[in-house]
Design an enzyme around this catalytic site. Structure first.
Site, PDB file in Angstrom:
ATOM      1  N   LYS A 199      -3.963 -10.585  -6.661  1.00 23.78           N
ATOM      2  CA  LYS A 199      -5.083 -10.950  -5.788  1.00 23.78           C
ATOM      3  C   LYS A 199      -6.337 -10.149  -6.147  1.00 23.78           C
ATOM      4  CE  LYS A 199      -5.550  -9.088  -1.838  1.00 23.78           C
ATOM      5  NZ  LYS A 199      -5.619  -8.503  -0.516  1.00 23.78           N
ATOM      6  N   LYS A 254       0.831  -1.213   0.000  1.00 25.34           N
ATOM      7  CA  LYS A 254       0.000   0.000   0.000  1.00 25.34           C
ATOM      8  C   LYS A 254       0.858   1.252   0.000  1.00 25.34           C
ATOM      9  CE  LYS A 254      -4.364  -1.652   1.310  1.00 25.34           C
ATOM     10  NZ  LYS A 254      -5.283  -2.087   2.326  1.00 25.34           N
ATOM     11  N   LYS A 284     -10.402  -5.116  -3.227  1.00 22.83           N
ATOM     12  CA  LYS A 284     -11.583  -4.248  -3.300  1.00 22.83           C
ATOM     13  C   LYS A 284     -11.397  -3.084  -4.274  1.00 22.83           C
ATOM     14  CE  LYS A 284     -12.696  -5.405   1.488  1.00 22.83           C
ATOM     15  NZ  LYS A 284     -12.182  -5.088   2.821  1.00 22.83           N
TER      16      LYS A 284
HETATM   17  P1  TYM Z   1     -10.063  -7.475   4.588  1.00 21.45           P
HETATM   18  O1  TYM Z   1     -11.229  -6.620   4.889  1.00 21.45           O
HETATM   19  O2  TYM Z   1      -9.063  -6.977   3.607  1.00 21.45           O
HETATM   20  O3  TYM Z   1     -10.558  -8.881   4.068  1.00 21.45           O
HETATM   21  C1  TYM Z   1     -11.489  -9.659   4.813  1.00 21.45           C
HETATM   22  C2  TYM Z   1     -11.125 -11.133   4.726  1.00 21.45           C
HETATM   23  O4  TYM Z   1     -11.185 -11.562   3.357  1.00 21.45           O
HETATM   24  C3  TYM Z   1      -9.960 -12.208   3.003  1.00 21.45           C
HETATM   25  N1  TYM Z   1      -9.675 -11.944   1.582  1.00 21.45           N
HETATM   26  C4  TYM Z   1      -9.536 -12.893   0.660  1.00 21.45           C
HETATM   27  N2  TYM Z   1      -9.611 -14.232   0.720  1.00 21.45           N
HETATM   28  C5  TYM Z   1      -9.427 -14.938  -0.435  1.00 21.45           C
HETATM   29  N3  TYM Z   1      -9.149 -14.339  -1.629  1.00 21.45           N
HETATM   30  C6  TYM Z   1      -9.057 -13.004  -1.741  1.00 21.45           C
HETATM   31  N4  TYM Z   1      -8.802 -12.424  -2.912  1.00 21.45           N
HETATM   32  C7  TYM Z   1      -9.259 -12.203  -0.563  1.00 21.45           C
HETATM   33  N5  TYM Z   1      -9.246 -10.878  -0.326  1.00 21.45           N
HETATM   34  C8  TYM Z   1      -9.498 -10.736   0.997  1.00 21.45           C
HETATM   35  C9  TYM Z   1      -8.919 -11.557   3.897  1.00 21.45           C
HETATM   36  O5  TYM Z   1      -7.771 -12.347   4.023  1.00 21.45           O
HETATM   37  C10 TYM Z   1      -9.686 -11.410   5.194  1.00 21.45           C
HETATM   38  O6  TYM Z   1      -9.640 -12.583   5.954  1.00 21.45           O
HETATM   39  N6  TYM Z   1      -6.975  -6.832   8.424  1.00 21.45           N
HETATM   40  C11 TYM Z   1      -8.198  -7.499   8.048  1.00 21.45           C
HETATM   41  C12 TYM Z   1      -9.349  -7.199   8.963  1.00 21.45           C
HETATM   42  C13 TYM Z   1      -9.059  -7.454  10.403  1.00 21.45           C
HETATM   43  C14 TYM Z   1      -8.931  -8.737  11.008  1.00 21.45           C
HETATM   44  C15 TYM Z   1      -8.656  -8.460  12.378  1.00 21.45           C
HETATM   45  C16 TYM Z   1      -9.016 -10.043  10.542  1.00 21.45           C
HETATM   46  C17 TYM Z   1      -8.877  -6.498  11.343  1.00 21.45           C
HETATM   47  N7  TYM Z   1      -8.622  -7.111  12.561  1.00 21.45           N
HETATM   48  C18 TYM Z   1      -8.468  -9.495  13.305  1.00 21.45           C
HETATM   49  C19 TYM Z   1      -8.829 -11.077  11.465  1.00 21.45           C
HETATM   50  C20 TYM Z   1      -8.550 -10.817  12.824  1.00 21.45           C
HETATM   51  C21 TYM Z   1      -8.565  -7.046   6.635  1.00 21.45           C
HETATM   52  O7  TYM Z   1      -8.242  -5.956   6.231  1.00 21.45           O
HETATM   53  O8  TYM Z   1      -9.339  -7.909   5.938  1.00 21.45           O
END
Ligand code: TYM
Length: 328
Positions: free
Chosen positions: A195, A112, A198
């Site tokens: 990947k 990022k 969003k």
């Molecule tokens: P975030 O919002 O980016 O994504 C949410 C979840 O979706 C998974 N993910 C994917 N899985 C498979 N293929 C993809 N292309 C893909 N894109 C996203 C992510 O791995 C995630 O599990 N930092 C985290 C949010 C968070 C969190 C936490 C998660 C904050 N605190 C504590 C677990 C525990 C995030 O930004 O996820």
């Protein structure tokens, strides 16, 4: 020890099929394994610029998506991160126990920040994993279901837990990341070496996309030379990604999916993938719409806040005590 399962999703941009396959789809079955804590990581959403109205709307949307995944709100604690003040409080403590070197090695930060001017990189983006570690340890969570891109952050949380426990005794519970065997990293449809995230409208399938748009995106997904439907990440990343999507949604292995299409042409295969994605997301969108209209999420989030706060505050007090902050 009790099994505590915790995961969060950031309300930035629109949720994608990657988020769905990587995490959302499986949240219901997790509730049979232990006590579940699912939350909306809105404080994490602030690490990149976001319009206030968009953030609010995304937060509501995400609450509805969580509920549309079929979880029973009585069986889980569903809450908004910023509504439980212990997260921010523990963050102020834990930022002293994770170090610049390890934070600057985080892939997500490097990705990022490399696209930004240094003068625009907020401190929160850099210290993102500190808050994420706090999210996890506050609930004594031991299982963290995530997609592949979040595993490094959970690993860093494990380092933090070791560090704190070595210094102050057994204060924190050790968490473990859990990834899906199939679908932990869904790739972009327009560039299957990247990947699905969003922020790539062409290569993404958004959970709110019209079904006709979803179908079109899949039918025009980048495929590879040759004509065989075969899982081969190196030489056929596009076909391999579509096979993964199909297998994950059908809950079958990649081999089973390959077998089903061993005599198919790319066009027929893509049509079958589009059918399964549209079936699943069509039903999901309907549930989402009902929950949005009924506002059923309001009460769930209020109750979630109470339940989560009670547990998080207990842990926070335990930590404060261990590290020498006087309770007055
Ligand atoms: P975030 O919002 O980016 O994504 C949410 C979840 O979706 C998974 N993910 C994917 N899985 C498979 N293929 C993809 N292309 C893909 N894109 C996203 C992510 O791995 C995630 O599990 N930092 C985290 C949010 C968070 C969190 C936490 C998660 C904050 N605190 C504590 C677990 C525990 C995030 O930004 O996820």
């Amino acid at each position: 020890m009790a099994t505590r399962i915790l995961t969060g999703i950031k309300p930035t941009g629109q949720l994608t099929l990657g988020n769905y396959i990587g995490v959302l789809k499986h949240l219901k079955e997790e509730t049979n394994r232990g006590e579940c804590f699912y939350f909306i990581a809105d404080l994490h959403a602030l690490t990149m610029p976001i319009d206030p109205e968009v953030l609010k709307q995304n937060t509501i949307d995400l609450a509805c998506f969580y509920l549309a995944s079929g979880i029973d709100p009585k069986k889980v604690t569903l809450f908004v991160q910023s509504s439980v003040s212990a997260h921010a409080e523990l963050n102020a403590i834990m930022q002293n126990y994770l170090y610049m070197g390890e934070l600057s090695r985080m892939t997500q930060f490097k990705d990022k920040s490399s696209k930004m001017k240094e003068s625009a990189i907020g401190l929160g983006l850099f210290s993102y994993p500190v808050l994420m570690a706090c999210d996890i340890v506050l609930y004594d969570a031991n299982i963290i279901p995530v997609g592949e891109d979040q595993v490094q952050h959970v690993e860093l949380t494990r380092d933090l837990v070791n560090r704190i426990n070595n210094k102050y005794g057994n204060v924190l519970v050790m968490p473990k990341a859990e990834m899906r065997k199939v679908g932990a990293r869904i790739m972009s449809l327009s560039d299957p070496t990247k990947k699905m995230s969003k922020s790539d409208p062409k290569g993404d399938i958004f959970l709110k996309d019209d079904l006709a748009v979803i179908r079109k995106k899949i039918m025009s997904a980048v495929t590879d030379s040759g004509s065989e439907v075969k899982y081969d990440i190196e030489n056929k990343p596009g076909i391999s990604n579509l096979l993964t999507i199909y297998a994950a949604l059908k809950d079958i292995s990649i081999e089973e999916a390959e077998n089903q299409f061993k005599d198919s042409r790319y066009g027929d295969f893509k049509k079958a993938v589009a059918d399964v994605v549209c079936d699943e997301l069509g039903a999901f969108q309907k549930k989402y719409q009902e929950i949005l209209e009924s506002k059923a999420y309001v009460k769930v989030l209020e109750e979630g806040k109470e339940k989560a706060s009670a547990i998080a505050n207990q842990t926070l007090n335990r930590i404060k005590d261990a590290i020498g902050l006087l309770k007055v």
